[in-house]
Write an enzyme that holds these catalytic residues in place. Structure first.
Site, PDB file in Angstrom:
ATOM      1  N   CYS B  35       0.814  -1.219   0.000  1.00 29.78           N
ATOM      2  CA  CYS B  35       0.000   0.000   0.000  1.00 29.78           C
ATOM      3  C   CYS B  35       0.844   1.265   0.000  1.00 29.78           C
ATOM      4  CB  CYS B  35      -0.906   0.020   1.209  1.00 29.78           C
ATOM      5  SG  CYS B  35      -2.010  -1.371   1.245  1.00 29.78           S
ATOM      6  N   CYS B 105      -1.164   9.725   4.013  1.00 24.24           N
ATOM      7  CA  CYS B 105       0.067   9.003   4.361  1.00 24.24           C
ATOM      8  C   CYS B 105       0.434   9.185   5.823  1.00 24.24           C
ATOM      9  CB  CYS B 105       1.236   9.496   3.528  1.00 24.24           C
ATOM     10  SG  CYS B 105       0.950   9.403   1.774  1.00 24.24           S
TER      11      CYS B 105
HETATM   12 ZN    ZN Z   1       2.807   8.401   1.396  1.00 19.23          ZN
END
Ligand code: ZN
Ligand code: PLP
Lengths: 392, 151
Positions: B35, B105
């Protein structure tokens, strides 16, 4: 700090000879090329010369060159133009899964308007199979569009062979040569293609200028409507300075092709050798046979680390590269090209594209590998998956 | 010109609390390289439920690494209850903001910390309000992380 630009496939610096050729078209030769007095005629003369220079680069006739605002526009134009002009013949276009978004997103747009598109698979080095193309053609197929050189992994397609298949079925053939011109020989007659797209800023010319080669005798509607520029095929007052710059860049690219390709290839091989010698757990993406890839392209996956962080740490050391990582893309998907090559996502996330060019030196590469080794080492120490069995 | 502000770049270039505690009180993992982001957090907790030590290892982009560094800084010295309140939003605020596209993120830090605390609670038979009904997941939610890989 030393600066090393290794992203020549993203864009190139404009060569000084090109800039010098352009400057008068901003100042004394500033006229509108459509005007009938001296400054206008001088500008027109500049366009004519550039048209010849670009035509010569690809062995075309001047009347087959149509300047556009960029490579993307040329790609959009040919796809939409053929879909429109040939709609009574059929509504099927064949392309590949590794095209630039200028092609893929235009195809998606056309799909919303009743066009059927086949996206050919590629093998794990990025090559299209001629047999797959042959099998995909139907009596409704109006266009095949396959890029000559891929921008991420550098794969050079056998365009001559692919174009011959389309021709045998009476289907038009387009190839996006944005990454090809100046790097590999592009001869439209030898290749047997009907359209090609080009861009100036990948061959040491200015940004915002491109061209479509349209084989004489084929007619597609104009894409930008307005004045009578470009034989009424592409309206809008010409970007004369930009086009003149494109012309000069094309001339330099033609005369310097062999030398440029040899220089790039030598440095690219050197970079790969050095990386292999210094850094473990890496994979080459794209063709292993370097004679079948863009002479300046190297695409490497570094295990256990993520591409954007590599890019940032290299940038902090003055080094410019690009990455196939999902994190650095707007869509948050890994590169569609690496996906099509069956590169697993955890490797695509650690993929870095290096492209060398005319201003790259051996010393640059020594510096890059020295920094790269440290960067990869730092990030691997930070990584929870470094050396982990079955690390994905 | 930089992609991130100075605070983020500082945490990314010189991350704090890097490593893995041996025999930690709690250990949590979140994400995967598939991912694009993965974080491992280890914590030590004293008898007063205070986090005395926090370390991390992260696979990911600049935003993921900077968030990991900042988040471990933040939870050191906190009680477990306080640490369970450390949200992704607070981490991003402490970092002085992230580009909108990079927010996704940074969420891994919140999750990895929660998983480490969960591990500590499980091992020690402890109960915390912030963990009520919590089922640790180690695989990112597709929507939060943009992990759109079809296997
Ligand atoms: Zn990232
Ligand atoms: C293969 C390919 N096609 C098209 C383009 C678009 O060209 P331009 O930037 O001139 O629009 C690029 C440039 O990124 C490219 O690499």
């Amino acid at each position: 700090m030393r600066h090393v630009y290794l992203d020549y496939s993203a864009t190139t610096p404009v060569k000084e000879d090109v800039v010098n050729e352009m400057i008068p078209y901003f100042t004394e030769k500033f006229g509108n090329p459509s005007s009938l007095y001296a400054p206008g005629l001088e500008a027109k003369e500049g366009l004519n010369k550039a048209r010849k220079q670009v035509a010569d680069l690809i062995n075309a006739e001047e009347r087959e060159i149509f300047f556009t605002s960029c490579g993307t526009e040329a790609d959009n134009w040919v796809l939409e133009g053929v879909a429109d002009a040939y709609k009574s013949k059929g509504n099927h276009i064949i392309t590949t899964k590794i095209e630039h978004h200028a092609i893929l997103h235009t195809c998606q747009y056309l799909e919303k308007h009743g066009v059927e598109v086949t996206y050919l698979d590629v093998d794990n080095e990025g090559f299209v199979s001629p047999a797959d193309l042959e099998a995909a053609i139907t009596d409704r197929t109006i266009l095949v569009s396959i890029m000559m050189v891929n921008n991420e992994v550098g794969t050079i397609q056998p365009i001559k062979e692919l174009a011959a298949i389309a021709k045998a079925h009476g289907v038009l053939f387009h190839t996006d040569t944005v990454q090809a011109i100046g790097n590999v020989p592009v001869d439209v007659k030898d290749l047997g293609v009907d359209f090609i797209s080009m861009s100036a800023h990948k061959i040491y010319g200015p940004k915002g200028v491109g061209a479509l080669y349209k084989r004489a005798g084929i007619n597609i509607p104009s894409f930008v409507h307005g004045g009578a520029q470009e034989k009424k095929k592409r309206a809008g007052t010409e970007n004369s300075a930009g086009i003149v710059g494109f012309g000069k860049a094309a001339e330099l690219a033609m005369n310097g092709l062999a030398e440029h390709a040899a220089h790039s290839d030598q440095l690219r091989r050197m970079l790969w050798d050095k990386i292999q010698a210094e850094i473990s757990d890496i994979t080459l993406n794209g063709p292993a046979d370097f004679t079948r890839r863009h002479p300046g392209n190297l695409n490497v996956s570094f295990d256990y680390v993520e591409g954007e962080s590599i890019l940032l740490l290299l940038d902090a050391n003055g080094i410019s590269v690009s990455t196939g990582s999902a994190c650095s893309s707007e869509s948050l998907d890994t590169s569609h090209v690496l996906n099509a090559l069956q590169v697993p996502p955890e490797k695509a996330n650690g993929a870095v594209r290096f492209t060398v060019g005319d201003f790259t030196s051996e010393e640059d590469l020594d510096y890059v590998v020295e920094v790269l080794k440290k960067v990869i080492d730092t990030l691997r120490k930070l990584s929870p998956v470094n050396g982990m069995e079955g690390w994905k | 010109m930089a992609l991130y502000n100075d605070t983020v770049m500082d945490h990314f270039m010189n991350p704090h609390n890097v490593g893995e505690i041996e025999n930690p009180s709690g250990r949590g993992v979140y994400g995967s390289p598939v991912c694009g982001d993965m974080m491992l957090v280890t914590i030590n907790v004293d008898e007063n439920d205070i986090i005395t030590e926090a370390m991390f290892k992260t696979y990911g982009c600049g935003s993921a690494i900077a968030s990991s560094s900042m988040a471990t800084d933040m939870i050191k010295g906190m009680t477990i209850d306080e640490a369970l309140e450390v949200s992704n939003k607070k981490i991003v605020e402490e970092l002085g903001g992230l580009p909108a596209i990079k927010i996704h993120c940074s969420v891994l830090a919140e999750h990895a910390i929660k998983n480490a605390i969960y591990d500590y609670a499980e091992k020690n038979g402890k109960h915390y309000k912030g963990l009520e009904g919590y089922v640790p997941e180690t695989d990112p939610d597709a929507h939060e992380h943009g992990c759109q890989v079809d296997e």
